[in-house]
Design an enzyme around this catalytic site. Structure first.
Site, mmCIF file in Angstrom:
data_model
loop_
_atom_site.group_PDB
_atom_site.id
_atom_site.type_symbol
_atom_site.label_atom_id
_atom_site.label_comp_id
_atom_site.label_asym_id
_atom_site.label_seq_id
_atom_site.Cartn_x
_atom_site.Cartn_y
_atom_site.Cartn_z
ATOM 1 N N LYS A 1 -3.607 -7.473 -10.055
ATOM 2 C CA LYS A 1 -3.811 -8.506 -11.094
ATOM 3 C C LYS A 1 -4.871 -8.077 -12.107
ATOM 4 C CE LYS A 1 -0.931 -9.671 -9.134
ATOM 5 N NZ LYS A 1 -0.198 -9.413 -7.876
ATOM 6 N N HIS B 1 -2.677 -33.895 -23.310
ATOM 7 C CA HIS B 1 -1.849 -33.273 -24.341
ATOM 8 C C HIS B 1 -2.724 -32.368 -25.203
ATOM 9 C CE1 HIS B 1 1.039 -32.905 -27.609
ATOM 10 N NE2 HIS B 1 0.077 -33.245 -28.452
ATOM 11 N N GLY C 1 13.341 -3.747 -7.528
ATOM 12 C CA GLY C 1 13.069 -4.792 -8.518
ATOM 13 C C GLY C 1 12.610 -6.073 -7.849
ATOM 14 N N GLY C 2 11.610 -5.941 -6.939
ATOM 15 C CA GLY C 2 11.020 -7.120 -6.306
ATOM 16 C C GLY C 2 9.668 -7.395 -6.943
ATOM 17 N N VAL D 1 6.488 -6.241 -6.314
ATOM 18 C CA VAL D 1 5.629 -5.118 -6.688
ATOM 19 C C VAL D 1 6.240 -4.388 -7.872
ATOM 20 C CG1 VAL D 1 4.701 -2.903 -5.905
ATOM 21 C CG2 VAL D 1 4.759 -4.840 -4.330
ATOM 22 N N GLY E 1 -9.441 -5.775 3.947
ATOM 23 C CA GLY E 1 -7.984 -5.724 3.980
ATOM 24 C C GLY E 1 -7.362 -5.311 2.661
HETATM 25 C C1 FAD Z 1 0.918 -4.435 -4.893
HETATM 26 C C2 FAD Z 1 0.850 -5.732 -4.130
HETATM 27 C C3 FAD Z 1 0.413 -6.865 -4.777
HETATM 28 C C4 FAD Z 1 0.333 -8.075 -4.095
HETATM 29 N N1 FAD Z 1 -0.059 -9.186 -4.784
HETATM 30 C C5 FAD Z 1 -0.142 -10.362 -4.141
HETATM 31 C C6 FAD Z 1 -0.566 -11.525 -4.829
HETATM 32 O O1 FAD Z 1 -0.819 -11.500 -6.043
HETATM 33 N N2 FAD Z 1 -0.700 -12.677 -4.145
HETATM 34 C C7 FAD Z 1 -0.412 -12.745 -2.808
HETATM 35 O O2 FAD Z 1 -0.574 -13.826 -2.217
HETATM 36 N N3 FAD Z 1 0.006 -11.657 -2.120
HETATM 37 C C8 FAD Z 1 0.147 -10.471 -2.751
HETATM 38 N N4 FAD Z 1 0.527 -9.357 -2.059
HETATM 39 C C9 FAD Z 1 0.706 -9.463 -0.581
HETATM 40 C C10 FAD Z 1 -0.678 -9.544 0.100
HETATM 41 O O3 FAD Z 1 -1.503 -8.485 -0.360
HETATM 42 C C11 FAD Z 1 -0.633 -9.526 1.634
HETATM 43 O O4 FAD Z 1 0.348 -10.433 2.074
HETATM 44 C C12 FAD Z 1 -2.015 -9.937 2.144
HETATM 45 O O5 FAD Z 1 -2.969 -8.986 1.777
HETATM 46 C C13 FAD Z 1 -2.068 -10.259 3.619
HETATM 47 O O6 FAD Z 1 -2.195 -9.142 4.385
HETATM 48 P P1 FAD Z 1 -2.509 -9.214 5.943
HETATM 49 O O7 FAD Z 1 -3.589 -10.196 6.231
HETATM 50 O O8 FAD Z 1 -1.242 -9.379 6.687
HETATM 51 O O9 FAD Z 1 -3.024 -7.733 6.254
HETATM 52 P P2 FAD Z 1 -3.864 -6.679 5.404
HETATM 53 O O10 FAD Z 1 -4.733 -7.306 4.381
HETATM 54 O O11 FAD Z 1 -2.926 -5.617 4.974
HETATM 55 O O12 FAD Z 1 -4.850 -6.117 6.526
HETATM 56 C C14 FAD Z 1 -4.459 -5.274 7.548
HETATM 57 C C15 FAD Z 1 -5.600 -4.308 7.793
HETATM 58 O O13 FAD Z 1 -5.418 -3.715 9.081
HETATM 59 C C16 FAD Z 1 -5.922 -2.402 9.019
HETATM 60 N N5 FAD Z 1 -5.322 -1.715 10.171
HETATM 61 C C17 FAD Z 1 -4.005 -1.596 10.477
HETATM 62 N N6 FAD Z 1 -3.850 -0.951 11.640
HETATM 63 C C18 FAD Z 1 -5.100 -0.652 12.091
HETATM 64 C C19 FAD Z 1 -5.587 0.012 13.245
HETATM 65 N N7 FAD Z 1 -4.753 0.502 14.174
HETATM 66 N N8 FAD Z 1 -6.925 0.160 13.387
HETATM 67 C C20 FAD Z 1 -7.788 -0.327 12.453
HETATM 68 N N9 FAD Z 1 -7.363 -0.976 11.354
HETATM 69 C C21 FAD Z 1 -6.044 -1.138 11.166
HETATM 70 C C22 FAD Z 1 -5.454 -1.903 7.664
HETATM 71 O O14 FAD Z 1 -6.225 -0.818 7.201
HETATM 72 C C23 FAD Z 1 -5.661 -3.163 6.800
HETATM 73 O O15 FAD Z 1 -6.905 -3.172 6.147
HETATM 74 C C24 FAD Z 1 0.679 -8.138 -2.713
HETATM 75 C C25 FAD Z 1 1.128 -6.993 -2.053
HETATM 76 C C26 FAD Z 1 1.228 -5.798 -2.757
HETATM 77 C C27 FAD Z 1 1.722 -4.572 -2.042
HETATM 78 N N1 NAD Z 2 2.370 -11.933 -6.781
HETATM 79 C C1 NAD Z 2 2.580 -11.867 -5.472
HETATM 80 O O1 NAD Z 2 2.387 -12.822 -4.728
HETATM 81 C C2 NAD Z 2 3.035 -10.567 -4.877
HETATM 82 C C3 NAD Z 2 2.989 -9.381 -5.606
HETATM 83 C C4 NAD Z 2 3.439 -8.208 -5.011
HETATM 84 C C5 NAD Z 2 3.918 -8.243 -3.703
HETATM 85 N N2 NAD Z 2 3.941 -9.408 -3.023
HETATM 86 C C6 NAD Z 2 4.485 -9.489 -1.650
HETATM 87 O O2 NAD Z 2 4.787 -8.190 -1.184
HETATM 88 C C7 NAD Z 2 6.127 -8.176 -0.718
HETATM 89 C C8 NAD Z 2 6.704 -6.799 -0.868
HETATM 90 O O3 NAD Z 2 6.995 -6.534 -2.250
HETATM 91 P P1 NAD Z 2 8.078 -5.447 -2.647
HETATM 92 O O4 NAD Z 2 8.287 -5.548 -4.117
HETATM 93 O O5 NAD Z 2 7.722 -4.144 -2.053
HETATM 94 O O6 NAD Z 2 9.369 -5.922 -1.856
HETATM 95 P P2 NAD Z 2 10.499 -6.997 -2.233
HETATM 96 O O7 NAD Z 2 11.184 -7.296 -0.964
HETATM 97 O O8 NAD Z 2 9.949 -8.106 -3.044
HETATM 98 O O9 NAD Z 2 11.492 -6.165 -3.195
HETATM 99 C C9 NAD Z 2 12.074 -4.954 -2.794
HETATM 100 C C10 NAD Z 2 13.248 -4.658 -3.708
HETATM 101 O O10 NAD Z 2 13.632 -3.318 -3.486
HETATM 102 C C11 NAD Z 2 15.041 -3.228 -3.491
HETATM 103 N N3 NAD Z 2 15.411 -2.050 -2.713
HETATM 104 C C12 NAD Z 2 15.166 -1.806 -1.398
HETATM 105 N N4 NAD Z 2 15.646 -0.589 -1.053
HETATM 106 C C13 NAD Z 2 16.198 -0.043 -2.174
HETATM 107 C C14 NAD Z 2 16.860 1.180 -2.449
HETATM 108 N N5 NAD Z 2 17.039 2.104 -1.502
HETATM 109 N N6 NAD Z 2 17.313 1.386 -3.703
HETATM 110 C C15 NAD Z 2 17.132 0.446 -4.670
HETATM 111 N N7 NAD Z 2 16.518 -0.729 -4.468
HETATM 112 C C16 NAD Z 2 16.059 -0.972 -3.232
HETATM 113 C C17 NAD Z 2 15.493 -4.552 -2.888
HETATM 114 O O11 NAD Z 2 16.826 -4.859 -3.295
HETATM 115 C C18 NAD Z 2 14.459 -5.529 -3.453
HETATM 116 O O12 NAD Z 2 14.882 -6.111 -4.667
HETATM 117 C C19 NAD Z 2 6.842 -9.248 -1.524
HETATM 118 O O13 NAD Z 2 7.976 -9.738 -0.854
HETATM 119 C C20 NAD Z 2 5.774 -10.293 -1.694
HETATM 120 O O14 NAD Z 2 5.819 -11.225 -0.629
HETATM 121 C C21 NAD Z 2 3.512 -10.569 -3.584
#
Ligand code: FAD
Ligand code: NAD
Length: 462
Positions: A53, A445, A183-184, A186, A42
């Site tokens: 990270k 501490h 500014g979320g 990611v 995934g």
């Molecule tokens: C840049 C970034 C950083 C993040 N950092 C964190 C973090 O530090 N901590 C945290 O808790 N969360 C973080 N998240 C969020 C986290 O990665 C997801 O919430 C988490 O991976 C859970 O995903 P999931 O189980 O829903 O699905 P996923 O892990 O996305 O799995 C879905 C899988 O389904 C497959 N798939 C989809 N459709 C099909 C199909 N039709 N046939 C076959 N395969 C298919 C895809 O290829 C994928 O591998 C981050 C997200 C992003 C974008």
């Molecule tokens: N450390 C972690 O746990 C971690 C790290 C990365 C992502 N994630 C998960 O992934 C999710 C998605 O992250 P993300 O950063 O893509 O989404 P997000 O929802 O956190 O932030 C999206 C931001 O984009 C802005 N935005 C949307 N459309 C815009 C536009 N047209 N112009 C300007 N600004 C716009 C929104 O106002 C918002 O602040 C998060 O909500 C979080 O749950 C978690």
């Protein structure tokens, strides 16, 4: 048409919850297949949490070395080799993929690499990545499809070929000026990392403040931390259009309350939220209803509108964290085993890995006030935690909400080790402990967690 192969359970998508469910069911002797089109294990280990990270850690090393002089350590001029940064990340991902393959082997769950779609209730067709087609019929179906980065319909944006987090984490060169749209989570994690690697970085968000789910004091503190490192933050900035080509030259025109403005950069990263991977794979035709934003409609047991079909993780609208997807697995597993677990009311912590990190569990102050709750709010600046004086990491604060029964209703921390300190508070919340337990606990501490003594010492007695 060939006859379908019969399975007890099929999982589409090998995300966090789906793979654990498959491994668990296969180990219990069931015939289980997992369909995955690209990422073995995934998003988390391949393109999301762990790769980000990993590179953020490299950026932290660059930052520490660049500031070594402040600690009396003399280092030469610092430069970053992005090829090595990416190579370290790739090596980690490869080792994680190998670990996953071992788990499939050990549990007996079959991993099928290909794109899956539903062709009838309980029948899945997979276009195999190495050619050919398979049809599988299953008793139980689990959907763990995940999401992908949303590209907002801003004129010209798609044509610039913007980076998403996937490409940004594969860059083996340093953008001269990275414009981050959103500014979320990611956007901010990667904005700070690229700034630390040496890029000029501008974050553009249409909201009036960063991280709108958090309290205003949290948004303000995060903004101050990023701006202190030279990240430019533009808020209330509606992007009117984008021109040019990312990895070259991009021009972003934004409308702000102070008028229009053009920002010129070399690269643009889109981090504007997520879109579920639920379209065009036959879900609705098989009776699996979708909600308006395209997530799968589920009840609080993660059951979809179709019989014997469950959804897990982001595609089910669960909080977008790996640990939420994992907990979805536990709920489904336990209910299949005769239990009665739901997603209702579960405590969902999270940690955003900027430096210092932001961690939260439970309610924010704004949520509590909107619910008319009678709460005591206490706050402690991180500079009051003596550990931060030893490390010079004094930015941030801790904040807690305490309810009339003396239980902790919420905790937020921006500060070094915030995620680890939050886990201490979470344990107290899960145990239903009075805040006074943390106020009076003998904590080692000097640690960051020691600050909890002073934080909860500020709670007014009833
Ligand atoms: C840049 C970034 C950083 C993040 N950092 C964190 C973090 O530090 N901590 C945290 O808790 N969360 C973080 N998240 C969020 C986290 O990665 C997801 O919430 C988490 O991976 C859970 O995903 P999931 O189980 O829903 O699905 P996923 O892990 O996305 O799995 C879905 C899988 O389904 C497959 N798939 C989809 N459709 C099909 C199909 N039709 N046939 C076959 N395969 C298919 C895809 O290829 C994928 O591998 C981050 C997200 C992003 C974008
Ligand atoms: N450390 C972690 O746990 C971690 C790290 C990365 C992502 N994630 C998960 O992934 C999710 C998605 O992250 P993300 O950063 O893509 O989404 P997000 O929802 O956190 O932030 C999206 C931001 O984009 C802005 N935005 C949307 N459309 C815009 C536009 N047209 N112009 C300007 N600004 C716009 C929104 O106002 C918002 O602040 C998060 O909500 C979080 O749950 C978690």
């Amino acid at each position: 048409m060939t006859e379908a192969e019969r399975y007890d359970a099929v999982v589409i998508g090998s995300g966090e919850g789906g793979k654990y469910l498959a491994w668990d069911m296969a180990q219990a002797g069931q015939k289980v297949a997992v369909m995955e089109r690209r990422w073995i294990g995934g998003s988390c280990p391949n393109i999301n949490c762990l790769p980000s990270k990993n590179e953020i850690w490299s950026a932290g090393v660059a930052h520490t070395v660049a500031h070594a002089g402040e600690y009396g350590v003399v280092a030469g001029p610092v430069s970053v080799d992005m090829k090595t940064v990416v190579a370290r990340k790739r090596a980690m991902v490869e080792s994680l993929v190998a670990f996953h393959l071992e788990r499939y082997e050990a549990t007996g769950a079959e991993l099928v690499m290909g794109n899956a779609r539903l062709v009838a209730p309980g029948t899945i067709q997979v276009a195999l990545n190495d050619g050919g087609m398979r049809r599988l019929a299953t008793e139980k179906l689990f959907l763990n499809l995940g999401t992908h980065a949303t590209i907002p319909p801003v004129p010209g944006l798609a044509e610039t070929r913007p980076l998403t987090h996937i490409e940004a984490l594969e860059l083996d060169r340093l953008p001269a000026h990275l414009i981050v749209l959103g500014g979320g989570y990611v956007g901010l994690e990667l904005a700070q990392a690229y700034r630390r690697f040496g890029s000029r970085v501008t974050v553009v968000d249409r909201g009036p403040r960063l991280l709108k789910r958090e309290d205003e004091d949290v948004s303000d503190e995060v903004r101050l931390i990023l701006e202190a490192e030279g990240v430019e933050v533009l808020l209330s900035a509606e992007v009117a259009n984008v021109e040019g080509r990312s990895a070259g030259s991009v021009r972003v025109t934004v409308r702000t309350p102070d008028g229009s403005r053009m920002i010129e950069g070399t690269d643009i990263l889109v981090a504007a939220g997520r879109t579920p991977n639920t379209r065009g794979i036959g879900l609705e035709e098989a009776g699996v209803a979708l909600t308006d934003p395209g997530t799968i409609k589920v009840n609080d047991r993660l059951e979809t509108t179709a019989k014997d079909v469950w959804a897990i993780g982001e595609c089910a609208g669960s909080p977008q964290f790996t640990h939420a997807s994992l907990d979805d697995f536990r709920i489904i597993r336990d209910n299949l085993d005769g239990g009665d677990r739901t997603t209702t009311g579960r405590l969902m912590p999270y940690c955003m890995f900027i430096d210092p990190p932001l961690a939260r569990i439970g309610m924010s102050e704004a949520q509590a006030r909107a619910n008319g709750m009678d709460l005591r709010v206490v706050k402690l600046p991180m500079k009051a935690v003596l550990r931060t004086r030893t490390t010079s990491q004094t930015a941030g604060f801790m904040k807690a909400l305490v309810d009339p029964q003396d239980r902790i209703a919420g905790f937020t921390m921006i500060g070094s080790e915030a995620g680890e300190v939050m886990a201490v508070v979470q344990a107290a919340m899960l145990g239903g402990l009075s805040y006074s337990v943390l106020r009076d606990a003998v904590l080692a501490h000097p640690t960051m967690a020691e600050g909890l003594n002073a934080l909860f010492g500020n709670v007014a007695k009833r």
